[in-house]
Design a protein around this motif. Structure first.
Motif: not given
Lengths: 314, 314
Positions: A11-15, A17-25
């Motif tokens: 999952g990419l939360d791409w705003g 001023t920031s980029l966040r990524a999560h690897l989910l089960d």
């Protein structure tokens, strides 16, 4: 990555001023998270696709064909793909049905979550990109179907949920108006940069605004006059202005959503850090109860939408 | 300078960004006027006294001992002399009695007009420096003792007069909020600099604001959303925002001063140029009558105060 459950989604939360990524089960649990300042305004010398591939290269290598979902301002005009809006009222069903797929490579398809809009044909349309996914995450976490959410920020949002669908929302330019007035208007001239801790200026500003019936264009001038009279300390000036503006936002929401009713359920604050504390304090001063949203609301929402869309195959 | 009446007074209208001087005869007529950009924010390498002596050197030489009176931001903290405020309600009597004299040379005494303040001990004090003198000038010109005045500008003022005294006033940061939002916020990103003529965006913005009950922090966001939907032309965006803000100011004043009453007398607009036209148009859209103030209101007020103080000896 030693979970008993299988790895199911990036999952990419791409705003902005920031980029966040999560690897989910496969149960929506967060296996790994990472973040960077590579928001859409940063330089992306190999394009957004290049930044994406580099940022999660090890995950893509380790889990070939893993589905990827992205939400946030990355779907705006200045982002990777400008997606249309899903109108309110709408919820997980509409969002899952309107995912916009883009093939990054033959082995990697990225699914963009559309933002939502309201009153598109009226004189004051409203829009969001990313917050809808966080709201879906909040609902998924505790199974509730109704509620009022505040999402503090540069452009803070209030979102009303009914029957598990986003029913109405309002954008307030609170954070940005604060920043431009402090930095560029005469109001900043008599202010000192505050230290880390919130000063008493904030509570004073919130109370002053909650008690005032004056136009905001008039009331903010008191951040200057009080300082000229030495009745507002320079190190409290910025917090006072912040209090006036957040107070205005809460005053407006209180009226719009009938929060004067003592039986009104608490508002959920979606966010973290210092700004969330300010909203919690200000809501309390206005007699409104507040509870925190789950952490990782964006990742939770991305997982819920991906599952609804049939992307989670594990 | 061939007037039959004698030369009686030099009046300085010294603001933040401009310096204006008038040479007046014993009946208050303007014999000569000059202006420059040497407002208090400009560089004054020989101090304010040096700028003053150079700016009107020929008048001081030609009319030794001529009284000089000054009003405006020159009496503020960043000006020549920080004078106290005269509280409202107050008028020509209080202003004449509180002139602050400064001897520039042994032959030249300059009299500063104090600004006025309101609610100094309350949570939202208000202040003015210079506008009080313009109001006195408006009253002197036509002998009226009551009225409501709007003074458009960076910080626009509404002033209510009763029994020939300033009774109440309100400062709105309309012009400055417009400038910082247009220049420094996201709202300016989709705007093109408008040409000389007022576009239809202004009227549309005023009407939208007059019809809206939404918080201003929320409503201004529509200057972005309408543009994103291609429903607001880039060259109309700045005027639309201007209309929203001036509309908010008028909406607030209308409520505060009961201007919904069809029998309410017209508001006097003090000012000149493009901004005055905007206010005139916006007041009309709000169903409020408007009339222009006399030209040279500041000089008229300076003359009236100087005469009241016994400075006019001719």
């Amino acid at each position: 990555m030693t979970s008993g459950k299988s790895v199911a989604l990036i999952g990419l939360d791409w705003g902005t001023t920031s980029l966040r990524a999560h690897l989910l089960d496969s149960a929506g649990g967060v296996l790994e998270r990472r973040s960077s300042a590579e928001g859409i305004l940063a330089e992306h010398k190999d394009g957004f696709a290049g930044t994406f591939r580099r940022f999660v290269a090890d995950w893509l290598d380790a889990f070939p064909g893993i589905p990827v979902i992205a939400s946030g301002m990355i779907t705006s005009r200045n982002g990777w793909v400008e997606t249309p809006y899903v109108p309110v009222p709408g919820g997980i069903g509409e969002l899952a049905a309107s995912l916009v797929p883009v093939d990054v490579t033959s082995a990697c398809r990225l699914h963009f979550v559309c933002g939502m809009d309201q009153d598109a044909a009226a004189e004051a349309p409203d829009i969001m990109r990313g917050e809808e996914t966080q709201i879906v995450g909040c609902l998924a976490e505790d199974g509730r179907r109704d509620g009022l959410f505040v999402m503090p920020g540069t452009h803070s949002k209030w979102v009303s949920v009914r029957d598990a669908r986003l029913d109405r929302f309002d954008t307030y330019m609170t954070g940005e108006v604060y920043a431009v007035l402090k930095t560029h208007s005469i109001l900043g001239r008599l202010m000192e940069e505050p230290g880390g801790a919130l000063t008493g200026g904030f509570e004073r500003g919130v109370k002053a605004r909650l008690d005032s019936g004056a136009s905001l264009l008039r009331h903010i001038f008191s951040a200057r006059t009080l300082a000229l009279y030495d009745r507002l300390k320079p190190e409290q000036g910025a917090d006072y202005l912040s209090g006036l503006l957040i107070g205005e936002e809460i005053l407006s929401a209180k009226r719009d959503y009938g929060l004067d009713d003592a039986a009104a359920p608490p508002v959920t604050i979606v966010g973290s850090g210092a700004l969330t504390e300010r909203y919690s304090l200000a809501l309390g001063l206005a007699g409104i109860g507040a509870v925190p949203a789950p952490e990782d609301a964006a990742a939770l929402g991305q997982f819920a939408i991906a599952r609804e869309a049939g992307l989670i195959t594990a």
